[in-house]
Enzyme design. Structure first.
Site, mmCIF file in Angstrom:
data_model
loop_
_atom_site.group_PDB
_atom_site.id
_atom_site.type_symbol
_atom_site.label_atom_id
_atom_site.label_comp_id
_atom_site.label_asym_id
_atom_site.label_seq_id
_atom_site.Cartn_x
_atom_site.Cartn_y
_atom_site.Cartn_z
ATOM 1 N N HIS A 183 -10.081 6.380 -8.342
ATOM 2 C CA HIS A 183 -8.872 5.603 -8.808
ATOM 3 C C HIS A 183 -9.140 4.370 -8.997
ATOM 4 O O HIS A 183 -8.871 3.731 -10.175
ATOM 5 C CB HIS A 183 -7.542 6.176 -8.131
ATOM 6 N N GLU A 184 -9.432 3.591 -7.995
ATOM 7 C CA GLU A 184 -9.049 2.149 -7.757
ATOM 8 C C GLU A 184 -10.475 1.605 -8.661
ATOM 9 O O GLU A 184 -10.233 0.625 -9.555
ATOM 10 C CB GLU A 184 -9.314 1.658 -6.390
ATOM 11 N N HIS A 187 -9.743 1.399 -12.231
ATOM 12 C CA HIS A 187 -9.301 0.106 -12.595
ATOM 13 C C HIS A 187 -10.300 -0.930 -13.408
ATOM 14 O O HIS A 187 -9.759 -1.642 -14.330
ATOM 15 C CB HIS A 187 -8.315 -0.530 -11.781
ATOM 16 N N TYR A 198 -1.078 -3.932 -17.613
ATOM 17 C CA TYR A 198 -0.361 -3.219 -16.578
ATOM 18 C C TYR A 198 1.241 -3.308 -16.394
ATOM 19 O O TYR A 198 1.614 -3.515 -15.299
ATOM 20 C CB TYR A 198 -1.013 -3.787 -15.185
ATOM 21 N N GLU A 207 -2.531 3.311 -15.300
ATOM 22 C CA GLU A 207 -2.703 4.182 -14.073
ATOM 23 C C GLU A 207 -3.086 5.404 -14.084
ATOM 24 O O GLU A 207 -3.771 6.204 -13.395
ATOM 25 C CB GLU A 207 -1.109 4.038 -13.379
ATOM 26 N N ASP A 270 8.125 1.972 -12.774
ATOM 27 C CA ASP A 270 6.898 1.430 -12.310
ATOM 28 C C ASP A 270 5.860 2.123 -12.780
ATOM 29 O O ASP A 270 5.809 3.428 -13.192
ATOM 30 C CB ASP A 270 7.014 1.708 -10.929
ATOM 31 N N HIS A 272 3.039 3.460 -11.664
ATOM 32 C CA HIS A 272 2.727 4.488 -11.125
ATOM 33 C C HIS A 272 3.491 5.832 -11.213
ATOM 34 O O HIS A 272 2.892 6.934 -10.850
ATOM 35 C CB HIS A 272 2.580 4.253 -9.329
HETATM 36 N N1 ASN Z 1 -3.182 1.201 -5.034
HETATM 37 C C1 ASN Z 1 -2.465 0.479 -6.301
HETATM 38 C C2 ASN Z 1 -3.126 0.971 -7.400
HETATM 39 O O1 ASN Z 1 -4.167 1.120 -7.772
HETATM 40 C C3 ASN Z 1 -2.795 -0.883 -5.941
HETATM 41 C C4 ASN Z 1 -2.669 -1.766 -6.882
HETATM 42 O O2 ASN Z 1 -3.509 -2.388 -7.362
HETATM 43 N N2 ASN Z 1 -1.585 -1.640 -7.767
HETATM 44 O O3 ASN Z 1 -2.262 0.928 -8.299
HETATM 45 ZN ZN ZN Z 2 -3.748 2.098 -9.579
#
Ligand code: ASN
Ligand code: ZN
Ligand code: CA
Length: 370
Positions: A183-184, A187, A198, A207, A270, A272
């Protein structure tokens, strides 16, 4: 000997015997194959670097990706400018067998982080022909043990690096699981491609892109201790979290916060949680609606319009989303734009009016993106 970063080097200096002048100098460095006892993935293979008599947790076969210890320190950053940074002191080992499988050994989380980087590198390279996050062959690096009880992990474009907290042990354990890593680092891929902003709907798509590829990384790794699923963070949640995952792709609202379907207000969530619409689309496209058990986990994916969606499989989901992300999406792409982008990608890959093209349209309709 140590270099300026405190990393051991084995330097040979060739000197003129008469004058004492240095003729040449080099470090004896070679690639080695070791293994590590991880927290979440059992014993995993690791490609490392032998420098002198010490092995370094640095992989020359994958762009010199490496993992260092943040020593429980934190970055001090204001508006993206960092005044100071936690270190990334490279892990070293005497016998190339890393970690113990328990968090008490600081190198155990490092094993997971390095393995997650390897799995993400291999997924993008083997499946999409992408040579690293930037498609330039350059490896990123990891920092583990960031801060104290830190319940997050993050990609940072400015250092081209990944950072992992240890979790507070109540809600979350160390955040070094495969899907979190995938996931990370995805990004980073988004930053190098569509650059989805974002916030708002583009943020939800940013996301979701990370959840989709994090999940596909997990499936691709085919690790028997951490099998592929459509849950995000299932390995890192602890009983105090109250749920068995951070997010659920088959029915995102199972987390109590995410949207299953598009509505005009979804962009105010949000990122997420607005991601739920695209995560749900992705699940439906790969697996289809209704109840289904995959690798021992039972899903039940609903549709907004009562339709039945037939999945086309994970590989085609990945191919379509990757092409949409890298060819068609831009920083301002919203859900309507994501529908168009994925239809264009499906048309390129499989033809207009193909089963795959029609499945993309049906899956978007099932999450109320028309
Ligand atoms: N874990 C979070 C994400 O990947 C951290 C962030 O950078 N927002 O969305
Ligand atoms: Zn993320
Ligand atoms: Ca997962």
């Amino acid at each position: 000997a140590l270099d300026s970063l405190g990393n051991p080097v084995a330097r040979t200096v060739l000197t003129d015997a008469r004058t004492g002048a240095r003729i040449d100098a080099w470090d004896a460095v070679e690639t080695a194959t070791g293994d590590g006892k991880s927290l979440y993935g059992g014993t995993v293979p690791l490609e490392t670097t032998l420098s002198g008599s010490a092995y370094q947790l640095k992989d020359p076969t994958r762009g010199n990706t490496y993992t260092g210890d943040a020593a429980n320190k934190t970055d001090l950053c204001i508006f993206g400018i960092c005044i100071s940074r936690a270190p990334a002191t490279l892990f070293t080992d005497a016998d190339n067998h890393w970690g113990t499988g328990a968090a008490a050994d600081r190198s155990t989380a490092a094993v997971d982080a390095q393995y997650g980087t390897d799995a993400t590198w291999d997924y993008y390279k083997n499946v999409h022909g992408r040579n690293g996050i930037g498609n330039d062959g350059k490896g990123s690096y990891n920092r583990v043990h960031y801060g104290n009880n830190y319940n997050n992990a993050f990609w940072d474009d400015s250092c081209f690096c990944m950072t992992y907290g240890d979790g507070d042990g109540t809600q979350l354990g160390p955040l070094v699981a495969l899907d979190v890593a995938g996931h990370e680092m995805s990004h980073g891929v988004t930053s190098k491609t569509a650059k989805l902003t974002y916030s708002g709907e583009s943020g939800g798509l940013n996301e979701a892109t990370s959840d989709i590829f994090g999940t596909l990384v997990e499936f691709h790794a085919a690790n028997a201790q951490d099998v592929g699923d459509y849950l995000i963070g299932e390995k890192i949640v602890r009983s105090g979290f109250g749920k068995d995952a951070l997010r659920y792709m088959d029915k995102p609202s199972k987390d109590g916060k995410s949207a299953d379907y598009w509505s005009s207000s979804v962009g105010s969530l949000d990122v997420h949680y607005s991601s739920g619409v695209a995560n749900h689309f992705a699940y439906l496209l790969a697996e289809g609606s209704g109840t289904k058990t995959v690798n021992g986990v039972t899903y039940n994916s609903p549709t907004s319009n009562g339709s039945t969606v037939t999945g086309i499989g994970r590989d085609k989901l990945g191919a379509i989303w990757y092409r949409a992300l890298t060819v068609y999406m831009t920083s301002s792409t919203n859900y309507a734009g994501a529908r168009t982008a994925t239809l264009s990608a499906a048309k390129d890959l499989y033809g207009a009016g193909s089963t795959e093209y029609n499945a993309v349209a049906a899956a978007w309709a099932a999450v109320n993106v028309n």
